[in-house]
Design an enzyme around this catalytic site. Sequence first.
Site, PDB file in Angstrom:
ATOM      1  N   HIS A  47     -11.655  54.035   9.285  1.00 32.31           N
ATOM      2  CA  HIS A  47     -13.128  54.708   9.081  1.00 32.31           C
ATOM      3  C   HIS A  47     -13.975  53.455   9.031  1.00 32.31           C
ATOM      4  O   HIS A  47     -14.988  53.670  10.023  1.00 32.31           O
ATOM      5  CB  HIS A  47     -13.276  55.475   7.744  1.00 32.31           C
ATOM      6  CG  HIS A  47     -14.517  55.859   7.486  1.00 32.31           C
ATOM      7  ND1 HIS A  47     -15.512  55.254   6.850  1.00 32.31           N
ATOM      8  CD2 HIS A  47     -15.436  56.991   7.981  1.00 32.31           C
ATOM      9  CE1 HIS A  47     -16.632  56.028   6.498  1.00 32.31           C
ATOM     10  NE2 HIS A  47     -16.499  56.900   7.500  1.00 32.31           N
ATOM     11  N   ASP A  89     -16.938  60.493   9.929  1.00 33.82           N
ATOM     12  CA  ASP A  89     -16.565  60.875   8.729  1.00 33.82           C
ATOM     13  C   ASP A  89     -15.523  62.047   8.504  1.00 33.82           C
ATOM     14  O   ASP A  89     -15.031  62.213   7.781  1.00 33.82           O
ATOM     15  CB  ASP A  89     -17.945  61.157   8.027  1.00 33.82           C
ATOM     16  CG  ASP A  89     -18.886  60.228   7.691  1.00 33.82           C
ATOM     17  OD1 ASP A  89     -18.510  58.997   7.669  1.00 33.82           O
ATOM     18  OD2 ASP A  89     -20.077  60.561   7.305  1.00 33.82           O
TER      19      ASP A  89
END
EC number: 3.1.1.4
Length: 122
Positions: A47, A89
């Site tokens: 991420h 996300d």
Amino acid sequence: HLLQFNKMIKFETRKNAIPFYAFYGCYCGWGGRGRPKDATDRCCFVHDCCYGKLAKCNTKWDIYRYSLKSGYITCGKGTWCEEQICECDRVAAECLRRSLSTYKYGYMFYPDSRCRGPSETC
């Protein structure tokens, strides 16, 4: 947006980002260094790398369109940045769900000082 990411994490894992992920391992939460501790921490590392590719975007605060339906997160239309942030996300939240079986409570408030060694490259 961080609050939207929190909702995605809750949707996928049934856990609140704070406290379960905000300080987990070496990469969940702000910053990161060393090697990811486990699969959950690796989700956060990936991420971070995803956000790193979006240097021109306001990754923490841009608000994007998305929906949580029938067990799936779907990113909606928006600016290029909004769509890319949402995808980062979404992928991370799904990764955290897949990693639930190996989640270690011992890494929940892991001190940064224990994150040593060379950082992996994206």
